[in-house]
Design an enzyme around this catalytic site. Structure first.
Site, PDB file in Angstrom:
ATOM      1  N   GLY A 111       0.775  -1.234  -0.009  1.00 45.86           N
ATOM      2  CA  GLY A 111      -0.092   0.007   0.122  1.00 45.86           C
ATOM      3  C   GLY A 111       0.786   1.255  -0.092  1.00 45.86           C
ATOM      4  O   GLY A 111       1.990   1.278   0.129  1.00 45.86           O
ATOM      5  N   GLY A 113       2.496   3.724   1.528  1.00 42.55           N
ATOM      6  CA  GLY A 113       3.037   4.202   2.766  1.00 42.55           C
ATOM      7  C   GLY A 113       3.472   5.393   3.035  1.00 42.55           C
ATOM      8  O   GLY A 113       3.726   5.699   4.001  1.00 42.55           O
ATOM      9  N   ARG A 114       3.905   6.018   1.971  1.00 41.55           N
ATOM     10  CA  ARG A 114       4.340   7.474   2.116  1.00 41.55           C
ATOM     11  C   ARG A 114       3.866   8.084   0.830  1.00 41.55           C
ATOM     12  O   ARG A 114       4.472   9.323   0.546  1.00 41.55           O
ATOM     13  CB  ARG A 114       5.879   7.433   2.054  1.00 41.55           C
ATOM     14  CG  ARG A 114       6.754   6.675   1.354  1.00 41.55           C
ATOM     15  CD  ARG A 114       7.856   6.872   0.980  1.00 41.55           C
ATOM     16  NE  ARG A 114       8.615   6.042   0.312  1.00 41.55           N
ATOM     17  CZ  ARG A 114       9.649   6.150  -0.266  1.00 41.55           C
ATOM     18  NH1 ARG A 114      10.635   7.098   0.258  1.00 41.55           N
ATOM     19  NH2 ARG A 114      10.493   5.225  -1.101  1.00 41.55           N
ATOM     20  N   ASP A 145       7.995   5.700   8.321  1.00 43.93           N
ATOM     21  CA  ASP A 145       7.504   6.942   8.994  1.00 43.93           C
ATOM     22  C   ASP A 145       6.817   7.793   8.012  1.00 43.93           C
ATOM     23  O   ASP A 145       6.199   8.775   8.169  1.00 43.93           O
ATOM     24  CB  ASP A 145       8.672   7.893   9.269  1.00 43.93           C
ATOM     25  CG  ASP A 145       9.873   7.848   8.180  1.00 43.93           C
ATOM     26  OD1 ASP A 145       9.358   7.739   7.269  1.00 43.93           O
ATOM     27  OD2 ASP A 145      10.796   8.465   8.616  1.00 43.93           O
ATOM     28  N   GLY A 146       6.668   7.236   6.497  1.00 49.38           N
ATOM     29  CA  GLY A 146       5.704   7.798   6.110  1.00 49.38           C
ATOM     30  C   GLY A 146       6.537   9.130   5.018  1.00 49.38           C
ATOM     31  O   GLY A 146       5.837   9.915   4.437  1.00 49.38           O
ATOM     32  N   ARG A 210      -1.239  -0.101  -9.629  1.00 46.35           N
ATOM     33  CA  ARG A 210      -0.259  -0.926 -10.102  1.00 46.35           C
ATOM     34  C   ARG A 210      -0.607  -2.221  -9.900  1.00 46.35           C
ATOM     35  O   ARG A 210      -1.880  -2.874  -9.686  1.00 46.35           O
ATOM     36  CB  ARG A 210       0.814  -1.090  -8.797  1.00 46.35           C
ATOM     37  CG  ARG A 210       1.390   0.387  -8.702  1.00 46.35           C
ATOM     38  CD  ARG A 210       0.907   0.635  -6.940  1.00 46.35           C
ATOM     39  NE  ARG A 210       1.264   2.123  -6.720  1.00 46.35           N
ATOM     40  CZ  ARG A 210       2.406   2.532  -6.438  1.00 46.35           C
ATOM     41  NH1 ARG A 210       3.485   1.868  -6.264  1.00 46.35           N
ATOM     42  NH2 ARG A 210       2.436   3.985  -6.320  1.00 46.35           N
ATOM     43  N   ASP A 280       4.507  -4.255  -7.058  1.00 45.12           N
ATOM     44  CA  ASP A 280       3.710  -3.079  -6.481  1.00 45.12           C
ATOM     45  C   ASP A 280       4.455  -1.670  -7.211  1.00 45.12           C
ATOM     46  O   ASP A 280       3.940  -0.692  -6.984  1.00 45.12           O
ATOM     47  CB  ASP A 280       3.987  -2.985  -4.985  1.00 45.12           C
ATOM     48  CG  ASP A 280       5.491  -3.013  -4.698  1.00 45.12           C
ATOM     49  OD1 ASP A 280       6.102  -4.012  -4.774  1.00 45.12           O
ATOM     50  OD2 ASP A 280       5.987  -2.155  -3.858  1.00 45.12           O
ATOM     51  N   ASN A 281       5.405  -1.954  -7.910  1.00 43.81           N
ATOM     52  CA  ASN A 281       6.092  -0.836  -8.746  1.00 43.81           C
ATOM     53  C   ASN A 281       5.885  -0.817  -9.978  1.00 43.81           C
ATOM     54  O   ASN A 281       6.571  -0.310 -11.009  1.00 43.81           O
ATOM     55  CB  ASN A 281       7.505  -0.741  -8.411  1.00 43.81           C
ATOM     56  CG  ASN A 281       7.850  -0.264  -6.917  1.00 43.81           C
ATOM     57  OD1 ASN A 281       7.052   0.278  -6.416  1.00 43.81           O
ATOM     58  ND2 ASN A 281       9.078  -0.610  -6.512  1.00 43.81           N
ATOM     59  N   ASP A 290       7.538   5.063  -9.396  1.00 48.77           N
ATOM     60  CA  ASP A 290       8.386   4.819  -7.969  1.00 48.77           C
ATOM     61  C   ASP A 290       9.888   4.956  -8.487  1.00 48.77           C
ATOM     62  O   ASP A 290      10.616   3.738  -8.511  1.00 48.77           O
ATOM     63  CB  ASP A 290       8.064   3.439  -7.475  1.00 48.77           C
ATOM     64  CG  ASP A 290       6.881   3.768  -6.566  1.00 48.77           C
ATOM     65  OD1 ASP A 290       6.107   4.940  -6.726  1.00 48.77           O
ATOM     66  OD2 ASP A 290       6.604   2.724  -5.829  1.00 48.77           O
TER      67      ASP A 290
END
Ligand code: AMP
Ligand code: MG
Length: 531
Positions: A111, A113-114, A145-146, A210, A280-281, A290
Site C-alpha cells: 500500500g 506507505g508514504r 515513517d511515511g 499497480r 507493486d512498482n 516509483d
C-alpha cells in the site's frame, strides 16, 4: 488588506474530480493506524502538516497540463497544497491499498506507505491524479515513517520529468518542496543513521494503480472487488475496450502486456535501470513509476544494477528487465485469472510478449544504429555490437550519440569516432581493437545497403540516442549542492534534460563520462531502497 489575504482571494482554479474515491470501495475505518485493510481500494488519510514548507521547483509543463499558471504556482495556496498543509475543499485525500511480489517473493499487503493522493484534475480532456510522496504516515506505512528525504525526492523529481522528455512513458512530477522537518535515515543500512532534510514531491499520473492493486484482491479471494477495480480501470483508462466481459478482460490484459513491453524497450534504449521492479512498482498503464534506487548505464553492461539491496542476485539488472517485466505480467495474469478463466488465451498473450520483445528489441537497436530497412543479418550485427560494448567499459550514451559521426565510406575510422566512450582506452588491446574494427567493417557494409541519405540517418539516430541523460553523478551533484542550500543545479539539470536529444553546446560538460570520483560513491552507482 494584507498581502497574504489578497492572495487568498484569487484561488487556484482546478477542475477537480474524485472518480477513484466515489466509484471504488473505501476503507470504513478513518483512524490512521497501521493495519491490514480488506475489502477496500483505499483509506482516507490526511497529510501531515509540515513546519516550514518551501517550494524548490515546479514543472511548468505539468502546471499547464493541470490548467494552472506560474502565478498559481507562486501562491501561498499552491505551496500549502503541495506540501500537505492545506486540503482543498471537496477533496478527500487517500492512500491506496495494494500488495506485491518483492524480489520474487509474495510480500502481502504493502500500500501507499508514504504516498497520499490528493485529488484528480480534469483538464483538456485529460485526467490526472495529484499525489504527495513523503507527506506522512498512512495505514500502509508498516514500520516506516511515511516521509521522504531531499536526496531521493530530487532524484524522483528530476528523473520523472527527464524521462518524459526522453519519450519514455512515465508518471510525472509537479513540484519539489522542502518540509522544513528533519528525517532520520540509515542510507546504507549499516547502523549509521543520520538526520536529513525532509522533502515532498507532488507526483502526477493518470492513475497510480499497480499490478499489486489487483494482486491483493486475488490473494484474498475477493473476486467481487477484483471485478469492481478491473471494471473501473477499463472504464476510466481503457474505455476503447468496451463493456466488461471475459473477452474485454483478455484484451485488457493483452494491452497491459503491450504497454509494459513498450515501456521496458524504451528503458533499454536509453539505458535506464529501474532497480526495484517489484509488482507493486509496475503501473497498470505501463508508466515508469516509483523512482527509487534507479540508475543510468554508464558503461554498457547487461549485468549492472544500481540497487545495493539487489547486489547479490542482481534480479533487476539492466539485461534482465525484459524478463522481469514478463515475470511480473505472470503475477498479474494470476491475479486476473478469476475474471478470465482461460489459461490458454492468457498463455498465448504472455507468449506474445516474448516474440514481440525479440522483434521490438531488434527494431529499437536498428533505430539506434540508424538502419531504416530490415536485413536478416541485423540480429548478428546487433549481437556482435553488444558483445564488443562489454569488452571494456564503454559509455553507452556517448557511444551511440557519437556513432552519428561514423562515415560508412571510412570504416577504419570507426574506433576514433567513438573513442570518447571508452573509460580506459589503454585497455583496448590489439585483440579488442581488431574485434571493434571487424564490427565497424560489417556496420559500414550494412549502412551502404541503405537508401536513406547520411543526413537523414543522422537525424533519425539523434532522435533515439539521447545526448543528455540524468547520469547518476549529475543527480548526486545536485543533491550535494542542495544539502548545502544551493538549489541552482536542480534547475540547471531540469532545463538541460528538457531537450535531451538536442545539441546544447553551452552544456557540453554534461556530455561526458562519469568522473572517476563517482565510480564507487554512494548515491552515484550505489543506491539503497532506504529513501
Ligand atoms: P518502494 O520500495 O519505495 O516501492 O516501497 C515499497 C513499500 O514500502 C510501499 O508500500 C511503500 O509505500 C513503503 N515505503 C517505502 N518507504 C516508506 C516510508 N518511508 N514510510 C512508509 N512506507 C514506506
Ligand atoms: Mg513503490
Amino acid at each position: 488588506m494584507p498581502l497574504s489575504d489578497k492572495r487568498n482571494i484569487k484561488r487556484m482554479k482546478l477542475n477537480i474530480k474524485n472518480k477513484f474515491t466515489t466509484q471504488l470501495p473505501a476503507d470504513p475505518i478513518l483512524e490512521n493506524t497501521r493495519r491490514q485493510v480488506t475489502g477496500a481500494c483505499f483509506s482516507y488519510v490526511t497529510p501531515k502538516k509540515t513546519s516550514h514548507p518551501e517550494l524548490l521547483h515546479v514543472s511548468p509543463e505539468m502546471l499547464e497540463n493541470l490548467g494552472l499558471t506560474e502565478t498559481d504556482a507562486a501562491s501561498e495556496e499552491f505551496l500549502n497544497v503541495v506540501t500537505g498543509n492545506t486540503v482543498l475543499e471537496n477533496t478527500t485525500p487517500y492512500a491506496m491499498c495494494y500488495a506485491g511480489h518483492q524480489f520474487g517473493n509474495w510480500a502481502g499487503q504493502l500500500g501507499d506507505g508514504r504516498a497520499i493522493n490528493l485529488f484528480e484534475v480534469e483538464h483538456n480532456n485529460r485526467s490526472w491524479v495529484v499525489q504527495l510522496k513523503g507527506a506522512g504516515e498512512t495505514p500502509y506505512s508498516r514500520t516506516a515513517d511515511g516521509l521522504a528525504v531531499l536526496r531521493s525526492s530530487i532524484r524522483e523529481y528530476l528523473c520523472s520529468e527527464a524521462m518524459y522528455h526522453l519519450g519514455v512513458p512515465t508518471t510525472r512530477a509537479l513540484s519539489l518542496s522542502l518540509t522544513g522537518d528533519k528525517v532520520l535515515r540509515d542510507v546504507m543500512y549499516n547502523g549509521n543513521p543520520d538526520y536529513e532534510k525532509g522533502a515532498i514531491v507532488s507526483r502526477v499520473s493518470p492513475s497510480f494503480l499497480r499490478f499489486g492493486s489487483y494482486e491483493i484482491f486475488a490473494a484474498r479471494q475477493d473476486h467481487k472487488n477484483l471485478k469492481v477495480l478491473v471494471d473501473f480501470t477499463i472504464k476510466e483508462h481503457f474505455p476503447h475496450l468496451g463493456a466488461p466481459s471475459k473477452e474485454t478482460y483478455k484484451k485488457f490484459f493483452a494491452e497491459v502486456c503491450a504497454l509494459t513491453l513498450e515501456m521496458i524497450i524504451h528503458w533499454q534504449r536509453v539505458g535506464f535501470v529501474h532497480g526495484v521492479m517489484n509488482t507493486d512498482n509496475m503501473s497498470i498503464l505501463g508508466l515508469t513509476i516509483d523512482y527509487g534506487p534507479y540508475g543510468w548505464l554508464e558503461g554498457f553492461d547487461f549485468g549492472w544494477t544500481p540497487n545495493t539491496t539487489d547486489s547479490q542476485h542482481k534480479r533487476y539488472r539492466y539485461g534482465n528487465q525484459p524478463n522481469i517485466g514478463l515475470w511480473n505480467l505472470y503475477q498479474l495474469a494470476n491475479a486476473l485469472y478469476p475474471l478470465i478463466e482461460d489459461v490458454e488465451a492468457m498463455e498465448a498473450i504472455l507468449e506474445k510478449y516474448t516474440t514481440d520483445f525479440e522483434f521490438q528489441s531488434e527494431a529499437m537497436m536498428r533505430n539506434k544504429l540508424g538502419l531504416s530497412s530490415e536485413n536478416p543479418s541485423d540480429g548478428v550485427l546487433i549481437q556482435e555490437l553488444e558483445d564488443a560494448l562489454q569488452l571494456t567499459e564503454t559509455d553507452m550514451t556517448i557511444f551511440f550519440r557519437n556513432l552519428n559521426k561514423f562515415n560508412p565510406n571510412n570504416a577504419s575510422q570507426g574506433l576514433s569516432v567513438v573513442h570518447d566512450a571508452f573509460y580506459n582506452p589503454i585497455e583496448l588491446s590489439d585483440k579488442i581493437k581488431a574485434q571493434w574494427n571487424a564490427w565497424f567493417e560489417r556496420y559500414a557494409e550494412r549502412l551502404l545497403t541503405e537508401s536513406v541519405s547520411n543526413e537523414e540517418r543522422i537525424f533519425q539516430m539523434n532522435a533515439v540516442n539521447p545526448k543528455y541523460v540524468l547520469r547518476n553523478y549529475m543527480a548526486q551533484l545536485a543533491i550535494d549542492a542542495a544539502d548545502k542550500g544551493d538549489y541552482s543545479l536542480i534547475d540547471e539539470l531540469f532545463q538541460l534534460l528538457k531537450k535531451p536529444y538536442d545539441e546544447q553546446p553551452e552544456s557540453e560538460k554534461w556530455f561526458a563520462k562519469r568522473p572517476e570520483w563517482a565510480r564507487d560513491k554512494v548515491g552515484c552507482s550505489m543506491l539503497s531502497c532506504s529513501s
